[in-house]
Design a protein around this motif. Sequence first.
Motif, PDB file in Angstrom:
ATOM      1  N   ILE A 265      31.751 -10.239  54.221  1.00 53.08           N
ATOM      2  CA  ILE A 265      32.116 -10.796  55.532  1.00 53.08           C
ATOM      3  C   ILE A 265      32.604  -9.717  56.479  1.00 53.08           C
ATOM      4  O   ILE A 265      32.532  -9.873  57.693  1.00 53.08           O
ATOM      5  N   LEU A 266      33.117  -8.587  55.938  1.00 57.50           N
ATOM      6  CA  LEU A 266      33.581  -7.505  56.812  1.00 57.50           C
ATOM      7  C   LEU A 266      32.455  -6.572  57.232  1.00 57.50           C
ATOM      8  O   LEU A 266      32.588  -5.857  58.224  1.00 57.50           O
ATOM      9  N   GLN A 267      31.323  -6.563  56.497  1.00 60.43           N
ATOM     10  CA  GLN A 267      30.246  -5.636  56.787  1.00 60.43           C
ATOM     11  C   GLN A 267      29.020  -6.318  57.362  1.00 60.43           C
ATOM     12  O   GLN A 267      28.026  -5.669  57.639  1.00 60.43           O
ATOM     13  N   THR A 268      29.043  -7.677  57.508  1.00 64.78           N
ATOM     14  CA  THR A 268      27.902  -8.390  58.081  1.00 64.78           C
ATOM     15  C   THR A 268      28.034  -8.376  59.595  1.00 64.78           C
ATOM     16  O   THR A 268      28.881  -9.065  60.153  1.00 64.78           O
ATOM     17  N   PRO A 269      27.230  -7.579  60.325  1.00 66.46           N
ATOM     18  CA  PRO A 269      27.433  -7.429  61.774  1.00 66.46           C
ATOM     19  C   PRO A 269      26.994  -8.618  62.600  1.00 66.46           C
ATOM     20  O   PRO A 269      27.490  -8.836  63.679  1.00 66.46           O
ATOM     21  N   GLU A 270      26.030  -9.410  62.096  1.00 62.96           N
ATOM     22  CA  GLU A 270      25.470 -10.463  62.947  1.00 62.96           C
ATOM     23  C   GLU A 270      26.187 -11.790  62.795  1.00 62.96           C
ATOM     24  O   GLU A 270      26.724 -12.352  63.716  1.00 62.96           O
ATOM     25  N   ASN A 271      26.182 -12.339  61.547  1.00 67.18           N
ATOM     26  CA  ASN A 271      26.720 -13.681  61.318  1.00 67.18           C
ATOM     27  C   ASN A 271      27.651 -13.675  60.118  1.00 67.18           C
ATOM     28  O   ASN A 271      27.276 -14.125  59.023  1.00 67.18           O
ATOM     29  N   PRO A 272      28.884 -13.148  60.268  1.00 69.40           N
ATOM     30  CA  PRO A 272      29.817 -13.174  59.142  1.00 69.40           C
ATOM     31  C   PRO A 272      30.222 -14.576  58.754  1.00 69.40           C
ATOM     32  O   PRO A 272      30.600 -14.826  57.620  1.00 69.40           O
TER      33      PRO A 272
ATOM     34  N   GLY B 216      39.465 -15.223  53.464  1.00 68.52           N
ATOM     35  CA  GLY B 216      38.671 -14.324  54.284  1.00 68.52           C
ATOM     36  C   GLY B 216      38.689 -14.625  55.765  1.00 68.52           C
ATOM     37  O   GLY B 216      38.290 -13.786  56.557  1.00 68.52           O
ATOM     38  N   ILE B 217      39.118 -15.839  56.177  1.00 67.71           N
ATOM     39  CA  ILE B 217      39.075 -16.188  57.602  1.00 67.71           C
ATOM     40  C   ILE B 217      40.060 -15.326  58.397  1.00 67.71           C
ATOM     41  O   ILE B 217      39.729 -14.797  59.448  1.00 67.71           O
ATOM     42  N   GLY B 218      41.282 -15.180  57.868  1.00 71.00           N
ATOM     43  CA  GLY B 218      42.263 -14.357  58.577  1.00 71.00           C
ATOM     44  C   GLY B 218      41.836 -12.904  58.651  1.00 71.00           C
ATOM     45  O   GLY B 218      41.979 -12.252  59.687  1.00 71.00           O
ATOM     46  N   LEU B 219      41.290 -12.365  57.545  1.00 72.83           N
ATOM     47  CA  LEU B 219      40.818 -10.980  57.561  1.00 72.83           C
ATOM     48  C   LEU B 219      39.658 -10.818  58.543  1.00 72.83           C
ATOM     49  O   LEU B 219      39.581  -9.827  59.278  1.00 72.83           O
ATOM     50  N   LEU B 220      38.729 -11.776  58.558  1.00 71.55           N
ATOM     51  CA  LEU B 220      37.600 -11.702  59.482  1.00 71.55           C
ATOM     52  C   LEU B 220      38.083 -11.767  60.933  1.00 71.55           C
ATOM     53  O   LEU B 220      37.569 -11.055  61.797  1.00 71.55           O
ATOM     54  N   ASN B 221      39.084 -12.591  61.211  1.00 76.21           N
ATOM     55  CA  ASN B 221      39.627 -12.703  62.565  1.00 76.21           C
ATOM     56  C   ASN B 221      40.169 -11.356  63.030  1.00 76.21           C
ATOM     57  O   ASN B 221      39.876 -10.883  64.128  1.00 76.21           O
ATOM     58  N   VAL B 222      40.985 -10.699  62.174  1.00 70.83           N
ATOM     59  CA  VAL B 222      41.543  -9.381  62.523  1.00 70.83           C
ATOM     60  C   VAL B 222      40.427  -8.364  62.711  1.00 70.83           C
ATOM     61  O   VAL B 222      40.411  -7.583  63.668  1.00 70.83           O
ATOM     62  N   HIS B 223      39.457  -8.369  61.798  1.00 70.35           N
ATOM     63  CA  HIS B 223      38.360  -7.403  61.850  1.00 70.35           C
ATOM     64  C   HIS B 223      37.553  -7.558  63.137  1.00 70.35           C
ATOM     65  O   HIS B 223      37.237  -6.561  63.809  1.00 70.35           O
ATOM     66  N   GLN B 224      37.216  -8.778  63.497  1.00 75.07           N
ATOM     67  CA  GLN B 224      36.430  -9.008  64.704  1.00 75.07           C
ATOM     68  C   GLN B 224      37.196  -8.633  65.961  1.00 75.07           C
ATOM     69  O   GLN B 224      36.636  -8.043  66.884  1.00 75.07           O
ATOM     70  N   ARG B 225      38.486  -8.945  66.009  1.00 77.06           N
ATOM     71  CA  ARG B 225      39.281  -8.593  67.203  1.00 77.06           C
ATOM     72  C   ARG B 225      39.349  -7.087  67.392  1.00 77.06           C
ATOM     73  O   ARG B 225      39.241  -6.580  68.512  1.00 77.06           O
ATOM     74  N   LEU B 226      39.511  -6.338  66.298  1.00 71.75           N
ATOM     75  CA  LEU B 226      39.554  -4.876  66.405  1.00 71.75           C
ATOM     76  C   LEU B 226      38.207  -4.323  66.859  1.00 71.75           C
ATOM     77  O   LEU B 226      38.149  -3.434  67.713  1.00 71.75           O
TER      78      LEU B 226
ATOM     79  N   GLU C 142      32.990   1.133  64.965  1.00 69.06           N
ATOM     80  CA  GLU C 142      33.454   2.114  63.981  1.00 69.06           C
ATOM     81  C   GLU C 142      34.890   1.874  63.529  1.00 69.06           C
ATOM     82  O   GLU C 142      35.386   2.568  62.633  1.00 69.06           O
ATOM     83  N   TYR C 143      35.577   0.904  64.153  1.00 70.48           N
ATOM     84  CA  TYR C 143      36.948   0.602  63.779  1.00 70.48           C
ATOM     85  C   TYR C 143      37.017  -0.783  63.138  1.00 70.48           C
ATOM     86  O   TYR C 143      36.048  -1.532  63.145  1.00 70.48           O
ATOM     87  N   GLY C 144      38.161  -1.108  62.574  1.00 72.94           N
ATOM     88  CA  GLY C 144      38.318  -2.419  61.975  1.00 72.94           C
ATOM     89  C   GLY C 144      38.972  -2.354  60.612  1.00 72.94           C
ATOM     90  O   GLY C 144      39.691  -1.394  60.272  1.00 72.94           O
ATOM     91  N   LEU C 145      38.709  -3.373  59.790  1.00 69.09           N
ATOM     92  CA  LEU C 145      39.366  -3.550  58.497  1.00 69.09           C
ATOM     93  C   LEU C 145      38.378  -3.204  57.379  1.00 69.09           C
ATOM     94  O   LEU C 145      37.206  -3.590  57.444  1.00 69.09           O
ATOM     95  N   HIS C 146      38.876  -2.474  56.375  1.00 69.41           N
ATOM     96  CA  HIS C 146      38.035  -2.066  55.243  1.00 69.41           C
ATOM     97  C   HIS C 146      38.792  -2.328  53.940  1.00 69.41           C
ATOM     98  O   HIS C 146      39.993  -2.007  53.826  1.00 69.41           O
ATOM     99  N   LEU C 147      38.081  -2.884  52.949  1.00 69.50           N
ATOM    100  CA  LEU C 147      38.631  -3.073  51.609  1.00 69.50           C
ATOM    101  C   LEU C 147      38.377  -1.785  50.826  1.00 69.50           C
ATOM    102  O   LEU C 147      37.229  -1.462  50.485  1.00 69.50           O
TER     103      LEU C 147
END
Length: 622
Positions: A547-554, A569-579, A586-591
């Motif tokens: 969900i963090l690496q799918t650019p089109e439809n996470p 994963g919803i909260g992590l995806l929210n933070v990742h998309q906002r960043l 090139e920025y965002g959240l990474h496991l």
Amino acid sequence: MNIQGISIGNLTINQRLFVLIILFIGLPFFLLGSFWYQSSTEAIEQFAAGANKRIIEQTNVSLDSYISNLENSTYPFIHNPQIQQFLSTSQLTPYAYFQLATKVESDLFAQMIYGRSDIIGISLVADNKRQITDYESAPGLLDMSEIRKRNLSFQAQLDQFSDFQIIGLSRVGKTPALTVARKLYDNSSFLYKGLLIVDLNLKQIGAICSNDSLGGFDVWIMGRGGQVIYHPDSNLVGSTVEQGLFARIQNQNSSFFRHQDAASSTEKMVLHERSQITGWTVVADLPLNNLIGGLITQRNYSLAAAAMLMIIALALVGGFSLSLTRPLSMLQKLMARVERGDFVLPTKMNRFRNHEMTAVFQSFYSMTGELKRLIREVHDSRLKERELMIRQKESELRSMQSHINPHFLYNSLEIINSYAIADDHMDISRMTRALAHMFRYNIGHAGSVVPLREEMRHVQFYLDLQSARFRKLQIDIDVDEHDLDRVKAVRLTLQPIIENVFIHGYRGKKPRYLGISTRAEGHYFAVVIQDKGIGMNAEKRRHIRGILQTPENPEDELRSNEGEEPTSGIGLLNVHQRLQLTFGAEYGLHLVQSVPDEGTQFEVRLPYMTSEEAHHVPVNDD
């Protein structure tokens, strides 16, 4: 048919075509274009006024709430024993008067000023000429004799004031201030004998106006008599609105109108809304060029294109006669199909003896092909733009759903903190302050960019609350203080990740360790968050990374894992998309890694500030 005595039957075909083009193409185009421009301009103005009217109404509601809260905060002064002693006519020794003034400043004034950065100073004045003032928060040096003289002039007008009176603008030193007053009465005689005078800076009012505006125009406040209470241009604060504009704003028949600004020579749309509580009028200036500037450009382009087509048509028909009838008829039919949106044209092109007509058909086919390509590109770009906007709105909505309006809770927490301090329960006071900070921090827009220091400070308050809950929790924070001021972050992104540690990282177990560290890389700055919780298995790691690496439809990746818990994963995806929406892909959240029963490590990649951004980092007064 005669036109000014000339029979159209006597004209050549070229002349006939010229006359027909002028009468049936040029003139209708001009009339319809003028009508379209006028009607669309009025429609856009009506729409813009209706859309931005809500901004003015919300600003009025916020201002009324601000003044009402201020009025409520002055109620404790009415029946306070110290105030009654201050208003009494009994003589006091200098030492007794000093003790009374000290007690009022330390108890009543401090209680009112606590947690408020908008109060410049407070004064108590009675008809027995006594005064108690506290202007320690005022910037610069003050001539207190001028303030005392002003206070006595207000006391002399006591009978003209209501119980809570907005006196208006004044100056405390060189600082413009809004002055309000609360009438105080003697409990023994029930006569008004004093005033509580509060001087406020205009920062809070300015914040209300700027937070409620969408940008691109000014929101300002006008008093009852036409005085400018607040304006983004500080030079206009305290000035008087020009008579013509003031008269039109006072007219209650319309909530918006056009106005020619004499200073800037620009035409603006003025929206206004009057408050029934304060009597102020909130006004917004919208430059008309921002509303219909694009329409004017499109009109000019359309007219230029139409004029060019007419010139080309006249040049073509000038050298032809009746032989043009058949190819023109064919061309007319093809153009009619294109006008209906049918771009599937015959592939075989007719060859004519007239090479110019052949070239016209070649140009027509090239034009339709180019139109097909451009329409396809515009359609694709609009779909992508709409998809990006929908994602951004969904991300903002998810962030907004996690917020609550903390005004009431924050005021309640202030009271709890006051009782905790009074009873010497400092642990309760510290937790209350931490919780109050979190509510105050949540007021800001979730998508705003802030220095990393503000996010780390918010995280520290959150961890203070968790430490009080989990006494054995070990928190290891290793960050470079210098880096916190040169790195950008998005408000409310770190705390949801850390909260995810307590919810999912230690699910079913008591948290025992949380580590936060930073690392400076060449192109990004990393904030590493690590726990020693239950970790993830391979399938769970694949799910989170997916969900963090799918650019089109996470969201599709989230729905594809039906076995996962709904919120995973919803909260992590929210933070990742906002960043990524704010700073780039090139920025965002990474496991980084996750081992079952050993813990998980996440990394948040953030950009560095430019030198200009670092120079303008705001100072947090909290």
